[in-house]
Scaffold this motif. Structure first.
Motif, PDB file in Angstrom:
ATOM      1  N   LEU A  15     -13.979  -3.741   7.401  1.00  0.00           N
ATOM      2  CA  LEU A  15     -13.517  -1.552   8.495  1.00  0.00           C
ATOM      3  C   LEU A  15     -12.714  -1.950   9.238  1.00  0.00           C
ATOM      4  N   GLY A  16     -12.967  -2.684  10.483  1.00  0.00           N
ATOM      5  CA  GLY A  16     -12.163  -2.227  11.805  1.00  0.00           C
ATOM      6  C   GLY A  16     -11.444  -3.571  11.890  1.00  0.00           C
ATOM      7  N   THR A  17     -11.631  -4.649  11.144  1.00  0.00           N
ATOM      8  CA  THR A  17     -10.121  -5.723  11.035  1.00  0.00           C
ATOM      9  C   THR A  17      -8.673  -4.711  10.166  1.00  0.00           C
ATOM     10  N   VAL A  18      -8.970  -4.521   9.381  1.00  0.00           N
ATOM     11  CA  VAL A  18      -7.592  -3.215   8.439  1.00  0.00           C
ATOM     12  C   VAL A  18      -7.540  -2.145   9.588  1.00  0.00           C
ATOM     13  N   LEU A  19      -8.510  -1.927  10.312  1.00  0.00           N
ATOM     14  CA  LEU A  19      -7.614  -0.542  10.646  1.00  0.00           C
ATOM     15  C   LEU A  19      -6.922  -0.635  12.426  1.00  0.00           C
ATOM     16  N   VAL A  20      -7.396  -1.917  12.914  1.00  0.00           N
ATOM     17  CA  VAL A  20      -6.866  -2.759  14.172  1.00  0.00           C
ATOM     18  C   VAL A  20      -5.360  -2.837  13.860  1.00  0.00           C
ATOM     19  N   THR A  21      -5.482  -4.111  12.801  1.00  0.00           N
ATOM     20  CA  THR A  21      -4.522  -4.288  12.639  1.00  0.00           C
ATOM     21  C   THR A  21      -2.781  -3.580  12.113  1.00  0.00           C
ATOM     22  N   MET A  22      -3.581  -2.573  10.893  1.00  0.00           N
ATOM     23  CA  MET A  22      -2.780  -1.924  10.912  1.00  0.00           C
ATOM     24  C   MET A  22      -2.399  -0.854  12.070  1.00  0.00           C
ATOM     25  N   LEU A  23      -2.437  -0.635  13.072  1.00  0.00           N
ATOM     26  CA  LEU A  23      -2.344  -0.045  14.222  1.00  0.00           C
ATOM     27  C   LEU A  23      -1.092  -0.484  14.025  1.00  0.00           C
ATOM     28  N   GLY A  24      -1.133  -2.140  14.384  1.00  0.00           N
ATOM     29  CA  GLY A  24       0.449  -2.647  14.585  1.00  0.00           C
ATOM     30  C   GLY A  24       1.296  -2.685  13.759  1.00  0.00           C
ATOM     31  N   ILE A  25       0.730  -3.441  12.216  1.00  0.00           N
ATOM     32  CA  ILE A  25       1.960  -2.981  11.479  1.00  0.00           C
ATOM     33  C   ILE A  25       2.282  -1.528  11.285  1.00  0.00           C
ATOM     34  N   GLY A  26       1.586  -0.808  11.340  1.00  0.00           N
ATOM     35  CA  GLY A  26       2.401   1.205  11.224  1.00  0.00           C
ATOM     36  C   GLY A  26       3.262   1.198  12.283  1.00  0.00           C
ATOM     37  N   ILE A  27       3.617   0.337  13.461  1.00  0.00           N
ATOM     38  CA  ILE A  27       4.490   1.077  14.163  1.00  0.00           C
ATOM     39  C   ILE A  27       5.399  -0.024  13.481  1.00  0.00           C
ATOM     40  N   ALA A  28       5.618  -1.252  13.642  1.00  0.00           N
ATOM     41  CA  ALA A  28       6.659  -2.022  13.128  1.00  0.00           C
ATOM     42  C   ALA A  28       7.207  -1.594  11.875  1.00  0.00           C
ATOM     43  N   GLU A  29       6.375  -0.679  11.119  1.00  0.00           N
ATOM     44  CA  GLU A  29       7.217  -0.071   9.526  1.00  0.00           C
ATOM     45  C   GLU A  29       7.377   1.548  10.284  1.00  0.00           C
ATOM     46  N   ARG A  30       6.792   2.017  10.691  1.00  0.00           N
ATOM     47  CA  ARG A  30       7.222   3.203  10.923  1.00  0.00           C
ATOM     48  C   ARG A  30       8.325   3.175  11.905  1.00  0.00           C
ATOM     49  N   GLY A  34      14.260   5.768  17.216  1.00  0.00           N
ATOM     50  CA  GLY A  34      12.854   6.225  16.090  1.00  0.00           C
ATOM     51  C   GLY A  34      11.638   6.284  16.893  1.00  0.00           C
ATOM     52  N   ILE A  35      11.324   5.966  18.815  1.00  0.00           N
ATOM     53  CA  ILE A  35      10.611   6.082  19.301  1.00  0.00           C
ATOM     54  C   ILE A  35      11.501   6.353  20.584  1.00  0.00           C
ATOM     55  N   LYS A  36      10.887   7.780  21.026  1.00  0.00           N
ATOM     56  CA  LYS A  36      12.084   7.867  22.344  1.00  0.00           C
ATOM     57  C   LYS A  36      10.580   8.181  23.444  1.00  0.00           C
ATOM     58  N   ASN A  37       8.616   8.739  23.325  1.00  0.00           N
ATOM     59  CA  ASN A  37       8.518   8.547  24.442  1.00  0.00           C
ATOM     60  C   ASN A  37       7.115   7.866  23.132  1.00  0.00           C
ATOM     61  N   ASP A  38       5.828   7.970  24.614  1.00  0.00           N
ATOM     62  CA  ASP A  38       4.976   7.005  23.821  1.00  0.00           C
ATOM     63  C   ASP A  38       4.085   9.094  23.269  1.00  0.00           C
ATOM     64  N   LYS A  39       4.251  10.071  22.948  1.00  0.00           N
ATOM     65  CA  LYS A  39       3.877  10.655  21.690  1.00  0.00           C
ATOM     66  C   LYS A  39       4.608  10.209  20.362  1.00  0.00           C
ATOM     67  N   ASP A  40       5.483   9.865  20.687  1.00  0.00           N
ATOM     68  CA  ASP A  40       6.166   9.137  19.096  1.00  0.00           C
ATOM     69  C   ASP A  40       5.356   8.284  18.354  1.00  0.00           C
ATOM     70  N   VAL A  41       4.483   6.850  19.133  1.00  0.00           N
ATOM     71  CA  VAL A  41       3.405   5.698  19.277  1.00  0.00           C
ATOM     72  C   VAL A  41       2.877   6.434  18.525  1.00  0.00           C
ATOM     73  N   ALA A  42       1.570   7.616  19.041  1.00  0.00           N
ATOM     74  CA  ALA A  42       0.949   8.160  18.799  1.00  0.00           C
ATOM     75  C   ALA A  42       0.955   8.905  18.239  1.00  0.00           C
ATOM     76  N   ASN A  43       1.888   9.402  17.886  1.00  0.00           N
ATOM     77  CA  ASN A  43       1.890  10.052  16.321  1.00  0.00           C
ATOM     78  C   ASN A  43       1.998   9.199  14.637  1.00  0.00           C
ATOM     79  N   GLN A  44       3.275   8.587  15.298  1.00  0.00           N
ATOM     80  CA  GLN A  44       3.003   6.435  14.572  1.00  0.00           C
ATOM     81  C   GLN A  44       1.777   6.282  13.809  1.00  0.00           C
ATOM     82  N   MET A  45       0.959   5.712  14.871  1.00  0.00           N
ATOM     83  CA  MET A  45      -0.070   5.306  14.808  1.00  0.00           C
ATOM     84  C   MET A  45      -0.512   6.600  13.641  1.00  0.00           C
ATOM     85  N   SER A  46      -0.742   7.661  14.515  1.00  0.00           N
ATOM     86  CA  SER A  46      -1.881   8.898  13.485  1.00  0.00           C
ATOM     87  C   SER A  46      -1.280   9.360  12.154  1.00  0.00           C
ATOM     88  N   GLU A  47      -0.085   8.920  11.906  1.00  0.00           N
ATOM     89  CA  GLU A  47       0.420   8.675  10.318  1.00  0.00           C
ATOM     90  C   GLU A  47      -0.053   7.551   9.849  1.00  0.00           C
TER      91      GLU A  47
END
Length: 508
Positions: free
Chosen positions: A89-104, A323-336
């Motif tokens: 569980l934790g493994t997947v969620l943590v790795t996907m935070l980084g992969i999600g930024i690279a993808e989105r 694609g990323i203008k500020n920290d809000k974009d980073v937070a939003n992409q991680m949230s998505e």
């Protein structure tokens, strides 16, 4: 006439697979049912006084009854712990935070398009297969980016677009386990393997690394690229014949701003790797064990390493391309990204209960010891057993698409069983990964199967389940044969390892 009969038989088999698979409950429900079955089985076997000798301690093990007073208390008191303690569980969620930024941020898409559009025409097929295999670093991005791109590129070159689609699909799906890099799949399956191995030998389980299959999977990238290229050019495309659909395609090449972003991401990755190496390479590195490099904390810290290696280049790419203008974009992409993982979190709840109940009741050890004794008594061990396991796992894969879901079911049974027979958990995991990949492309129940059909129908309206599976079947069969032969040859090499410190045999 004979060809029609064969085709009819194939279609009947595929229809049966589709019907049976569609009747299966959702994986969330499936794990809940399995958990209930474990509860009932624990009551039945405990009343029968079933017991075995613990291979680790020599003590007598009995099945723990979950319908006793103590068992019912355990069910209620452990429910939350079983959920949050579910290994992947934790493994997947943590790795996907980084992969999600690279993808989105668009980095993954740009990398895949850049790879396959920058090679000579003669290497296009190989580039598609290779790019598909490497796309597993970004989870499922290859399905929606590279598969349609393969068709577009082949159409633009005057070749049959479905051959390009098939080459990309084969790499993305049938070669999913292979990669030159560590992906989220390595710690995901690794945690389940470690958890299962710990039921037999906790000390050995502590030595298992997420990189347990890394050497073999690196070699597999090149072998499967060659095999996939030959299958496409010599079997699949000639069978499809000349394309007369008339659909014209324009290739979506990398834009100047995307090139600039990719250069920036590459520089960021190099700098990050350099800084990260300071934690491992010098003798004073905090993530290095000077006495035993393979026992270094670095190998047990690959999840945050993967997070950083994807996050930093993805962030730099997003800043350069807009694609990323500020920290809000980073937070939003991680949230998505986390929002897209909602179903996995729900799955982890029921899967966590099943795995915990299975281990707590000792059913895993009882099945493993009893099964090992039976197989040994009938002489079914060695290479034949490993090949049989690959076929069983591949067959199950036709009905249950999720790699982690299947391994959460199979690991508690097969990892201890194979350890009892002298085979390492690392080898069992590798055999599972081979099976889990090669039959993806012929399963109508694979989540992206319908999407691939939709891509194909753009070029041929008549394409359906049977058409796609008949096109992909040569890849599935030949990938399976080659991968199994590769494993058998690897096992014959004296002292060979499938990953750092990972051998083929277990001597507990």
């Amino acid at each position: 006439m004979e060809q029609q009969e064969k085709k009819g038989l194939t279609m009947r088999i595929l229809d049966w697979i589709e019907r049976v698979g569609n009747k299966l409950p959702h994986p969330v429900t499936l794990f809940a049912i399995f958990a209930l079955m474990v509860i009932v089985a624990s009551w039945i076997f405990s009343t029968m006084n079933v017991e075995v000798e613990d291979p680790a301690t020599g003590e007598t093990l009995q099945v723990v009854n979950l319908l006793s007073n103590d068992g019912i208390q355990y069910i209620f008191e452990s429910m939350v712990e079983n959920f949050v303690g579910f290994a992947p569980l934790g493994t997947v969620l943590v790795t996907m935070l980084g992969i999600g930024i690279a993808e989105r941020s668009g980095l993954i898409s740009a990398m895949l398009r850049g790879l396959v559009t920058s090679v000579p025409r003669s290497l296009m097929t190989a580039a598609l297969v290779f790019g598909g295999i490497m796309s597993s670093m970004a989870a499922d991005a290859g399905y929606v980016v590279l598969t349609p791109l393969g068709a577009v590129l082949f159409a633009g070159l005057g070749r049959h677009p479905l051959a390009g689609l098939a080459a990309a699909f084969a790499g993305v799906s049938a070669g999913f386990s292979a990669n030159l890099l560590l992906t989220s799949l390595d710690p995901l399956l690794g945690d389940l393997t470690i958890q299962a191995a710990a039921t037999i030998d906790p000390e050995y389980a502590d030595t298992i690394l997420y990189t347990m299959n890394y050497y073999f999977m690196i070699a597999s990238v090149f072998v499967l690229t060659i095999v996939g290229t030959l299958v496409t050019d010599k079997l699949v495309e000639p069978r499809l014949g000349e394309y007369k659909g008339g659909v014209k395609e324009e290739v979506d090449y990398i834009s100047p701003i995307e090139k600039k972003g990719m250069i920036g991401a590459l520089i960021a990755l190099i700098v990050t790797l350099g800084l990260m190496s300071l934690l491992v390479v010098p003798s004073w590195g905090p993530l290095r064990n000077p006495d035993d490099f393979l026992a270094s904390p670095f190998f047990h810290s690959l999840v945050p390493v993967i997070l950083i290696m994807f996050f930093v280049p993805g962030y730099v790419y997003g800043k350069i391309t807009g694609g990323i203008k500020n920290d809000k974009d980073v937070a939003n992409q991680m949230s998505e990204t986390m929002a897209s993982m909602g179903i996995y979190i729900v799955l982890a709840f029921t899967a966590g209960q099943f795995v915990a109940y299975f281990n707590h009741t000792n059913l895993g050890k009882v099945i493993a010891v009893s099964g090992a004794e039976f197989l040994d008594s009938v002489g079914f061990t060695g290479i034949g057993l490993i090949i049989a396991f690959i076929f069983v796992a591949g067959f199950i894969n036709l009905f249950i698409g999720s790699s982690s879901a299947k391994w959460a079911i199979m690991a508690p049974v097969f990892v201890p069983l194979m350890m009892q027979l002298g085979y390492s958990p690392e080898l069992t995991t590798l055999a599972y990964r081979i099976a889990d990949s090669t039959t993806n492309i012929i399963s109508p129940l694979m989540p992206y199967f319908a999407i691939v059909i939709a891509f194909a129908q753009k070029y041929d309206k008549k394409v359906g389940i049977g058409t796609l599976i008949s096109t992909m079947l040569p890849y599935s069969i030949i990938f399976s044969i080659v991968w199994i032969l590769m494993l058998l040859i690897w096992m014959l090499i004296p002292g060979a390892e499938i990953g750092p410190g990972a051998g083929f045999y277990y001597n507990g």
